[in-house]
Design a protein around this motif. Structure first.
Motif, PDB file in Angstrom:
ATOM      1  N   ALA A 121     -30.996  17.248  20.803  1.00  7.50           N
ATOM      2  CA  ALA A 121     -29.580  17.177  20.440  1.00  7.50           C
ATOM      3  C   ALA A 121     -28.705  17.135  21.699  1.00  7.50           C
ATOM      4  CB  ALA A 121     -29.199  18.362  19.559  1.00  7.50           C
ATOM      5  N   ALA A 122     -29.078  17.974  22.688  1.00  7.44           N
ATOM      6  CA  ALA A 122     -28.302  18.025  23.930  1.00  7.44           C
ATOM      7  C   ALA A 122     -28.385  16.701  24.686  1.00  7.44           C
ATOM      8  CB  ALA A 122     -28.795  19.168  24.809  1.00  7.44           C
ATOM      9  N   SER A 123     -29.585  16.114  24.704  1.00  8.08           N
ATOM     10  CA  SER A 123     -29.752  14.858  25.443  1.00  8.08           C
ATOM     11  C   SER A 123     -28.973  13.709  24.810  1.00  8.08           C
ATOM     12  CB  SER A 123     -31.238  14.491  25.530  1.00  8.08           C
ATOM     13  OG  SER A 123     -31.745  14.124  24.260  1.00  8.08           O
ATOM     14  N   LEU A 124     -28.715  13.833  23.500  1.00 10.21           N
ATOM     15  CA  LEU A 124     -27.932  12.812  22.802  1.00 10.21           C
ATOM     16  C   LEU A 124     -26.443  13.117  22.843  1.00 10.21           C
ATOM     17  CD1 LEU A 124     -30.250  12.322  19.684  1.00 10.21           C
ATOM     18  CD2 LEU A 124     -29.886  10.685  21.542  1.00 10.21           C
ATOM     19  N   GLY A 125     -26.084  14.224  23.512  1.00 12.12           N
ATOM     20  CA  GLY A 125     -24.685  14.591  23.634  1.00 12.12           C
ATOM     21  C   GLY A 125     -24.076  15.124  22.352  1.00 12.12           C
ATOM     22  N   LEU A 126     -24.912  15.677  21.459  1.00 13.68           N
ATOM     23  CA  LEU A 126     -24.429  16.171  20.167  1.00 13.68           C
ATOM     24  C   LEU A 126     -24.007  17.636  20.282  1.00 13.68           C
ATOM     25  CD1 LEU A 126     -27.253  14.616  17.971  1.00 13.68           C
ATOM     26  CD2 LEU A 126     -24.921  13.745  18.246  1.00 13.68           C
ATOM     27  N   THR A 127     -22.847  17.947  19.781  1.00 13.62           N
ATOM     28  CA  THR A 127     -22.347  19.326  19.795  1.00 13.62           C
ATOM     29  C   THR A 127     -22.250  19.911  18.395  1.00 13.62           C
ATOM     30  OG1 THR A 127     -20.063  18.515  19.734  1.00 13.62           O
ATOM     31  CG2 THR A 127     -21.031  18.926  21.909  1.00 13.62           C
ATOM     32  N   ASN A 128     -22.603  19.132  17.386  1.00 15.54           N
ATOM     33  CA  ASN A 128     -22.474  19.596  15.997  1.00 15.54           C
ATOM     34  C   ASN A 128     -23.823  19.910  15.357  1.00 15.54           C
ATOM     35  OD1 ASN A 128     -23.388  16.955  15.865  1.00 15.54           O
ATOM     36  ND2 ASN A 128     -22.192  16.442  14.039  1.00 15.54           N
ATOM     37  N   ALA A 129     -24.874  20.059  16.176  1.00 19.79           N
ATOM     38  CA  ALA A 129     -26.219  20.345  15.661  1.00 19.79           C
ATOM     39  C   ALA A 129     -26.644  21.759  16.048  1.00 19.79           C
ATOM     40  CB  ALA A 129     -27.221  19.328  16.194  1.00 19.79           C
ATOM     41  N   GLY A 161     -32.751  14.913  11.011  1.00 25.55           N
ATOM     42  CA  GLY A 161     -31.364  15.345  11.146  1.00 25.55           C
ATOM     43  C   GLY A 161     -30.619  14.610  12.236  1.00 25.55           C
ATOM     44  N   LEU A 162     -31.318  14.301  13.346  1.00 31.61           N
ATOM     45  CA  LEU A 162     -30.670  13.605  14.457  1.00 31.61           C
ATOM     46  C   LEU A 162     -30.217  12.202  14.067  1.00 31.61           C
ATOM     47  CD1 LEU A 162     -32.978  14.691  17.422  1.00 31.61           C
ATOM     48  CD2 LEU A 162     -30.660  15.500  16.924  1.00 31.61           C
ATOM     49  N   ALA A 163     -30.853  11.636  13.056  1.00 33.22           N
ATOM     50  CA  ALA A 163     -30.443  10.317  12.578  1.00 33.22           C
ATOM     51  C   ALA A 163     -29.044  10.367  11.960  1.00 33.22           C
ATOM     52  CB  ALA A 163     -31.448   9.790  11.558  1.00 33.22           C
ATOM     53  N   PHE A 164     -28.628  11.567  11.536  1.00 37.82           N
ATOM     54  CA  PHE A 164     -27.332  11.730  10.875  1.00 37.82           C
ATOM     55  C   PHE A 164     -26.285  12.414  11.750  1.00 37.82           C
ATOM     56  CE2 PHE A 164     -30.434  11.802   7.345  1.00 37.82           C
ATOM     57  CZ  PHE A 164     -29.925  10.765   6.570  1.00 37.82           C
ATOM     58  N   ALA A 165     -26.735  13.091  12.815  1.00 41.06           N
ATOM     59  CA  ALA A 165     -25.851  14.007  13.542  1.00 41.06           C
ATOM     60  C   ALA A 165     -24.566  13.356  14.028  1.00 41.06           C
ATOM     61  CB  ALA A 165     -26.604  14.637  14.718  1.00 41.06           C
ATOM     62  N   GLY A 166     -24.627  12.095  14.427  1.00 43.13           N
ATOM     63  CA  GLY A 166     -23.427  11.421  14.902  1.00 43.13           C
ATOM     64  C   GLY A 166     -22.579  10.848  13.786  1.00 43.13           C
ATOM     65  N   LYS A 167     -23.019  11.051  12.537  1.00 36.44           N
ATOM     66  CA  LYS A 167     -22.326  10.438  11.404  1.00 36.44           C
ATOM     67  C   LYS A 167     -21.813  11.463  10.392  1.00 36.44           C
ATOM     68  CE  LYS A 167     -25.711   6.715  11.898  1.00 36.44           C
ATOM     69  NZ  LYS A 167     -26.876   6.043  11.283  1.00 36.44           N
ATOM     70  N   VAL A 168     -22.058  12.773  10.651  1.00 34.57           N
ATOM     71  CA  VAL A 168     -21.626  13.825   9.726  1.00 34.57           C
ATOM     72  C   VAL A 168     -20.865  14.898  10.495  1.00 34.57           C
ATOM     73  CG1 VAL A 168     -23.555  13.423   8.136  1.00 34.57           C
ATOM     74  CG2 VAL A 168     -23.818  15.073   9.998  1.00 34.57           C
ATOM     75  N   LYS A 169     -20.279  15.844   9.765  1.00 31.02           N
ATOM     76  CA  LYS A 169     -19.527  16.921  10.413  1.00 31.02           C
ATOM     77  C   LYS A 169     -20.454  17.859  11.178  1.00 31.02           C
ATOM     78  CE  LYS A 169     -16.386  19.036   7.982  1.00 31.02           C
ATOM     79  NZ  LYS A 169     -15.745  19.673   6.802  1.00 31.02           N
ATOM     80  N   SER A 170     -21.587  18.226  10.549  1.00 27.88           N
ATOM     81  CA  SER A 170     -22.508  19.149  11.209  1.00 27.88           C
ATOM     82  C   SER A 170     -23.911  18.996  10.654  1.00 27.88           C
ATOM     83  CB  SER A 170     -22.043  20.599  11.013  1.00 27.88           C
ATOM     84  OG  SER A 170     -22.217  21.004   9.655  1.00 27.88           O
ATOM     85  N   VAL A 171     -24.883  19.432  11.463  1.00 32.05           N
ATOM     86  CA  VAL A 171     -26.288  19.459  11.056  1.00 32.05           C
ATOM     87  C   VAL A 171     -26.858  20.825  11.415  1.00 32.05           C
ATOM     88  CG1 VAL A 171     -28.606  18.543  11.477  1.00 32.05           C
ATOM     89  CG2 VAL A 171     -26.664  16.985  11.363  1.00 32.05           C
ATOM     90  N   ARG A 172     -27.592  21.410  10.475  1.00 33.44           N
ATOM     91  CA  ARG A 172     -28.332  22.646  10.753  1.00 33.44           C
ATOM     92  C   ARG A 172     -29.785  22.436  10.364  1.00 33.44           C
ATOM     93  NH1 ARG A 172     -25.427  28.448   9.769  1.00 33.44           N
ATOM     94  NH2 ARG A 172     -23.379  27.968  10.639  1.00 33.44           N
ATOM     95  N   GLY A 173     -30.694  22.939  11.221  1.00 32.09           N
ATOM     96  CA  GLY A 173     -32.111  22.795  10.926  1.00 32.09           C
ATOM     97  C   GLY A 173     -32.905  24.003  11.346  1.00 32.09           C
TER      98      GLY A 173
END
Length: 456
Positions: free
Chosen positions: A346-354, A319-331
């Motif tokens: 997710a937090a370390s990559l700065g992602l807020t949509n996971a 999922g992290l491979a897509f997180a910066g390229k989609v609206k949201s990710v749930r796992g």
């Protein structure tokens, strides 16, 4: 049935089965012979007779396959960890495509005859690829050894130089057996003695960091052993203890505690890094994982508008491979440590949509759907048992417009495609050789929803 146990028969091998065994027919009776190859004429002895088939052991090869090679492993036949080391590697790759075809033919999902099965992507150097070692420990006439159980038995085969295991993890395991003897730590013996049962060692391909788990049936003091290990292997970052006192085939108990070091090690895949707890799942072959996940990314072909569902997410790597390229990710995943890692990654990559939760996919996804969540893209990477029936029902009730199925079992994949093919078109199946010299293969399946005439 015209065969009996201990009967010796000649046999022509017609093909290889899903476990790598040779298959032939003796007076219309199906006979399975481990170690035999397609096209060989052999002499074998019946070891087991069932209602519809028989099993036999190979005694002599009268006509040898031109693709037969001498296995480089000294314990190959005894160990049972690999099944195809006697088959030339390029033919192993062809075999793994054939296993997918055999499984499809058995279960017959809609349109299976026209599925595009792409050639298996193999390795340039198919040795020492396993970054995770998990050996049982045993006592042999007073000396301590580690290895794997022989096929269909609890007879431990000592292994000191595994051809498919990462060299460093094997060296650490050999050192550990010496230290177990040095400090006289007790070794588990079924029904008779408590002590150390299994040792897990994982190595990060990116950072070379090492992570260890001792699985025991009771609490033990590893202080001196850990001290000696660290002097020899400073790359060790985590030493953990898992206690499993149950008399079952399950390797791990419920709780894992850190004895020394950090909670996680660092690994990388594609273009991002992530953390791994000792119990968290990650693919065994990091080099081919790069290939596998690249194929998943290509198959999903995201546009940026997707709400992606990552079932069986583990530490979130797919999922992290897509997180910066989609609206949201749930796992989701059933191992709490894995979900903790996924959130931290997710937090370390700065992602807020996971978003990640602990639980079974077959329970969480229907619950999310009842609350109004709708995935437009789905990636599933289930265990060998395939998709749970409840999860499959949830997918079919609210089918995302596209789906990628990552499978490690061709049989359960073909079974699940029977239902999925009613809703999805199978664009292609890409086989990836994650486990050279074994009968296992991994497959990436690209599926696209046939119609929009479904609930939303």
């Amino acid at each position: 049935m015209n065969l009996s146990v201990k009967q010796k028969i000649p046999l022509k091998i017609k093909r290889l089965g899903i476990n790598g065994e040779g298959i032939g027919f003796y007076k219309k009776t199906l006979v399975f012979v481990p170690g035999a190859l397609q096209g060989e004429n052999i002499f074998c002895q019946i070891t087991n007779v069932k209602r519809n088939f028989a099993e036999a052991k190979l005694l002599k090869i009268n006509k040898k396959s031109k693709f037969r090679v001498q296995p480089a492993c000294s314990v190959y036949e005894a160990c049972g960890g690999c099944q195809l080391m006697h088959l030339r590697y390029d033919k192993q790759l062809s075999y793994k495509e054939d296993i997918i075809r055999q499984s499809l033919k058995k279960f017959k999902p809609e349109g299976y005859e026209n599925y595009k099965i792409r050639p298996t992507i193999g390795m340039t150097e198919p040795t020492h690829y396993r970054a995770k070692l998990q050996f049982q420990v045993g006592s042999f006439s007073g000396s301590i050894k580690a290895g794997l159980y022989a096929a269909n038995s609890h007879r431990l085969i000592a292994i000191e130089d595994c051809l498919v295991q990462d060299k460093t993890t094997q060296q650490v395991m050999n050192t550990i057996t010496d230290l177990l003897a040095k400090y006289r730590l007790p070794i588990y013996k079924e029904g008779r003695a408590h002590g150390i049962r299994t040792v897990m060692i994982r190595k990060s391909q990116a950072t070379k960091q090492l992570q260890l788990i001792f699985i025991t049936s009771k609490s033990l003091d590893f202080t001196d052993l850990i001290h000696d290990l660290l002097e020899t292997y400073p790359e060790i970052r985590t030493v953990a203890l898992n206690i499993n006192a149950d008399k079952t085939s399950q390797i791990y108990g419920e709780k894992t505690v850190i004895l020394w070091g950090e909670d996680t090690i660092e690994e990388e895949v594609l273009d991002y890094g992530f953390s791994l707890s000792p119990r968290a799942f990650y693919q065994l072959n990091p080099q081919q994982t790069q290939v596998l996940y690249s194929e998943v990314v290509k198959a999903m072909a995201v546009t940026g508008e997707e709400d992606l569902l990552d079932a069986y997410c583990g530490v979130g790597t797919i999922g992290l491979a897509f997180a910066g390229k989609v609206k949201s990710v749930r796992g989701m995943d059933i191992i709490p440590e894995a979900i903790a890692d996924a959130k931290a990654n997710a937090a370390s990559l700065g992602l807020t949509n996971a978003h990640y939760e602990v639980g079974k996919a077959e329970e969480l996804i229907p619950r999310w759907y009842k609350k109004g969540y709708r995935a437009t893209a789905l990636v599933v990477d289930p265990p060998r048992t395939g998709l749970d029936s409840k999860l499959l029902a949830a997918i079919l009730r609210f089918p995302p417009s596209k789906m990628v199925y990552v499978s490690c079992n061709a049989s359960t994949l073909a079974r699940d495609l029977v239902k999925l093919a009613a809703v999805y078109q199978v664009k292609y199946i890409q086989s990836v050789d994650m486990f050279p010299h074994t009968a296992r293969t991994e497959a990436v399946v690209k599926l696209v929803r046939k119609s929009k005439n479904f609930k939303s």
